[in-house]
Write a protein that holds these residues in place. Sequence first.
Motif, PDB file in Angstrom:
ATOM      1  N   VAL A   1       0.840  -1.194   0.000  1.00 33.40           N
ATOM      2  CA  VAL A   1       0.000   0.000   0.000  1.00 33.40           C
ATOM      3  C   VAL A   1       0.879   1.250   0.000  1.00 33.40           C
ATOM      4  N   ALA A   2       1.948   1.218   0.787  1.00 31.44           N
ATOM      5  CA  ALA A   2       2.857   2.363   0.833  1.00 31.44           C
ATOM      6  C   ALA A   2       3.487   2.607  -0.537  1.00 31.44           C
ATOM      7  N   TYR A   3       3.857   1.510  -1.222  1.00 31.52           N
ATOM      8  CA  TYR A   3       4.461   1.668  -2.551  1.00 31.52           C
ATOM      9  C   TYR A   3       3.435   2.210  -3.550  1.00 31.52           C
ATOM     10  N   GLU A   4       2.197   1.704  -3.468  1.00 31.46           N
ATOM     11  CA  GLU A   4       1.150   2.183  -4.372  1.00 31.46           C
ATOM     12  C   GLU A   4       0.900   3.677  -4.159  1.00 31.46           C
ATOM     13  N   ALA A   5       0.940   4.095  -2.885  1.00 31.47           N
ATOM     14  CA  ALA A   5       0.741   5.517  -2.588  1.00 31.47           C
ATOM     15  C   ALA A   5       1.889   6.348  -3.157  1.00 31.47           C
ATOM     16  N   ALA A   6       3.114   5.834  -3.026  1.00 27.84           N
ATOM     17  CA  ALA A   6       4.267   6.550  -3.570  1.00 27.84           C
ATOM     18  C   ALA A   6       4.173   6.643  -5.095  1.00 27.84           C
ATOM     19  N   ASP A   7       3.740   5.566  -5.718  1.00 31.72           N
ATOM     20  CA  ASP A   7       3.603   5.564  -7.170  1.00 31.72           C
ATOM     21  C   ASP A   7       2.512   6.534  -7.611  1.00 31.72           C
ATOM     22  N   ARG A   8       1.419   6.570  -6.863  1.00 34.11           N
ATOM     23  CA  ARG A   8       0.336   7.512  -7.180  1.00 34.11           C
ATOM     24  C   ARG A   8       0.831   8.962  -7.047  1.00 34.11           C
ATOM     25  N   ALA A   9       1.609   9.222  -5.993  1.00 36.19           N
ATOM     26  CA  ALA A   9       2.134  10.576  -5.807  1.00 36.19           C
ATOM     27  C   ALA A   9       3.050  10.964  -6.960  1.00 36.19           C
ATOM     28  N   ARG A  10       3.857  10.014  -7.435  1.00 34.16           N
ATOM     29  CA  ARG A  10       4.756  10.293  -8.556  1.00 34.16           C
ATOM     30  C   ARG A  10       3.954  10.532  -9.840  1.00 34.16           C
ATOM     31  N   THR A  11       2.936   9.706 -10.075  1.00 32.92           N
ATOM     32  CA  THR A  11       2.112   9.850 -11.277  1.00 32.92           C
ATOM     33  C   THR A  11       1.372  11.183 -11.283  1.00 32.92           C
ATOM     34  N   ASP A  12       0.855  11.570 -10.111  1.00 34.80           N
ATOM     35  CA  ASP A  12       0.103  12.823 -10.004  1.00 34.80           C
ATOM     36  C   ASP A  12       1.008  14.049  -9.927  1.00 34.80           C
ATOM     37  N   GLU A  13       2.317  13.818  -9.896  1.00 36.31           N
ATOM     38  CA  GLU A  13       3.285  14.898  -9.745  1.00 36.31           C
ATOM     39  C   GLU A  13       3.007  15.699  -8.476  1.00 36.31           C
ATOM     40  N   ALA A  14       2.675  14.968  -7.417  1.00 35.46           N
ATOM     41  CA  ALA A  14       2.454  15.608  -6.125  1.00 35.46           C
ATOM     42  C   ALA A  14       3.782  16.045  -5.532  1.00 35.46           C
ATOM     43  N   GLU A  15       3.688  16.952  -4.561  1.00 36.74           N
ATOM     44  CA  GLU A  15       4.903  17.471  -3.926  1.00 36.74           C
ATOM     45  C   GLU A  15       5.249  16.728  -2.646  1.00 36.74           C
ATOM     46  N   VAL A  16       4.225  16.207  -1.963  1.00 39.99           N
ATOM     47  CA  VAL A  16       4.464  15.559  -0.670  1.00 39.99           C
ATOM     48  C   VAL A  16       3.643  14.276  -0.568  1.00 39.99           C
ATOM     49  N   LEU A  17       4.306  13.215  -0.094  1.00 38.06           N
ATOM     50  CA  LEU A  17       3.635  11.959   0.246  1.00 38.06           C
ATOM     51  C   LEU A  17       3.746  11.756   1.745  1.00 38.06           C
ATOM     52  N   LEU A  18       2.602  11.563   2.415  1.00 37.70           N
ATOM     53  CA  LEU A  18       2.577  11.267   3.853  1.00 37.70           C
ATOM     54  C   LEU A  18       2.034   9.853   4.027  1.00 37.70           C
ATOM     55  N   VAL A  19       2.818   8.989   4.681  1.00 36.90           N
ATOM     56  CA  VAL A  19       2.420   7.596   4.867  1.00 36.90           C
ATOM     57  C   VAL A  19       2.113   7.340   6.334  1.00 36.90           C
ATOM     58  N   ASP A  20       0.885   6.933   6.593  1.00 38.81           N
ATOM     59  CA  ASP A  20       0.464   6.540   7.947  1.00 38.81           C
ATOM     60  C   ASP A  20       0.734   5.046   8.102  1.00 38.81           C
ATOM     61  N   THR A  21       1.314   4.644   9.220  1.00 41.23           N
ATOM     62  CA  THR A  21       1.640   3.239   9.438  1.00 41.23           C
ATOM     63  C   THR A  21       0.849   2.679  10.610  1.00 41.23           C
ATOM     64  N   ALA A  22       0.820   1.348  10.683  1.00 41.76           N
ATOM     65  CA  ALA A  22       0.107   0.690  11.780  1.00 41.76           C
ATOM     66  C   ALA A  22       0.839   0.911  13.090  1.00 41.76           C
ATOM     67  N   GLY A  23       0.080   0.894  14.172  1.00 46.94           N
ATOM     68  CA  GLY A  23       0.687   0.979  15.489  1.00 46.94           C
ATOM     69  C   GLY A  23       1.538  -0.248  15.749  1.00 46.94           C
ATOM     70  N   ARG A  24       2.758  -0.034  16.187  1.00 40.21           N
ATOM     71  CA  ARG A  24       3.682  -1.142  16.426  1.00 40.21           C
ATOM     72  C   ARG A  24       3.966  -1.268  17.914  1.00 40.21           C
ATOM     73  N   LEU A  25       3.998  -2.487  18.375  1.00 39.49           N
ATOM     74  CA  LEU A  25       4.518  -2.735  19.718  1.00 39.49           C
ATOM     75  C   LEU A  25       6.018  -2.889  19.570  1.00 39.49           C
ATOM     76  N   GLN A  26       6.758  -2.049  20.294  1.00 39.94           N
ATOM     77  CA  GLN A  26       8.192  -2.030  20.075  1.00 39.94           C
ATOM     78  C   GLN A  26       8.869  -3.347  20.452  1.00 39.94           C
ATOM     79  N   ASN A  27       8.150  -4.230  21.154  1.00 43.75           N
ATOM     80  CA  ASN A  27       8.744  -5.517  21.528  1.00 43.75           C
ATOM     81  C   ASN A  27       8.331  -6.639  20.575  1.00 43.75           C
ATOM     82  N   LYS A  28       7.658  -6.320  19.458  1.00 41.09           N
ATOM     83  CA  LYS A  28       7.261  -7.303  18.463  1.00 41.09           C
ATOM     84  C   LYS A  28       8.171  -7.160  17.242  1.00 41.09           C
ATOM     85  N   GLN A  29       9.175  -8.000  17.153  1.00 38.85           N
ATOM     86  CA  GLN A  29      10.195  -7.846  16.132  1.00 38.85           C
ATOM     87  C   GLN A  29       9.625  -7.951  14.727  1.00 38.85           C
ATOM     88  N   GLY A  30       8.660  -8.852  14.524  1.00 41.17           N
ATOM     89  CA  GLY A  30       8.083  -9.009  13.198  1.00 41.17           C
ATOM     90  C   GLY A  30       7.439  -7.728  12.695  1.00 41.17           C
TER      91      GLY A  30
END
Length: 377
Positions: free
Chosen positions: A247-276
Amino acid sequence: MDISWIPGDSDLLVTIVAGLVVIGGVAAALVGKGRQAPPREAPPRRDDAAATAAPTVEEAPEEAVETAEAVETPEAVDHRFGRLRRRVGTTFGQSLLAIFRRGALSQDDWDELEETLLMADVGAATTDELLADLKARLKAEPDGDPRALLRAALLDVVDPSLDRSLALGAPGDGELHSAVVVGVNGVGKTTTVGKLARVLVAEDRTVVLGAADTFRAAAADQLETWGARVGVPVVRAHVDGADPASVAYEAADRARTDEAEVLLVDTAGRLQNKQGLMDELGKIVRVVSKVSPPQEVLLVLDATTGQNGLTQARVFGQVAPLTGVVLTKLDGTAKGGIVLAVQRELGVPVKFVGLGEGADDLAPFDPAGFVDSLLGE
């Protein structure tokens, strides 16, 4: 009725009885009229209820109207940070003022000052450093104002010389700049992304949002709401549980195609003790880098979590190259000293502070203004 026994003019008596009958009829009519429904000219009660259930725009709650207006026009930065000064400094500043009003600091005063700093979530190591610095300054300036000297020591910790601007280029530079927002669950990442988008749009930048939190459909829905409010596209997963990196890559590709100036990627909440999960975060950064290497990796920390936020920050820093910190929920109930601990122990600049849930409750971090707010000045 037989009235032959009554002496005198019986016609007079009949007249009197008839009159009484008429009076009784009139009285009964008046009573009946009093029991009827109010005249039709009076507004029925059901009309009042309908008006309450469906208010017009003019009758909408004041806060709802203010929110709708705020979405269109961001509040001035100076005003936003003014609210921070009012909220953060109340308890901490009053405690310090009470200590310094006593004149020369006794051992009990030093102990109370240490306790005040610790209660404000400054942290043990930072507190020890601040007290040692203050004692050295007072020794060098015996007649100096302890409060003013503490202000100087606090400023040294937050380091006003650090660049706290977003490294996302200048509006209209024709380049795509990307930022990834990370943090554990519940700290306000998605809201922060939406507010940042709003600030960037107000600077006449074109923005694309990537909803890479694919574990919670509500997160993508929330980001889409922000996108609609500020008028920017949102790229989200087509199915639940999709690969966040894709999804992050698709968003980056969309931003490049649209000639956008900024891409902001929201990520899932991570538990810092979950290595995966942490490894997956690193993957997101890598795939976005194929289109536009992230100039910003912003860590969102909840100011109310105190020293636990430092542990989170250290682990996130091992997975992604952190460039800045956003401290949320830094209101009257939060312990603003966490800013000092984060700045000293991480070496990563605090770039924004969140003051609440409103659309304008995100302000650029001003070191001098923040120290003054702590001191209640």
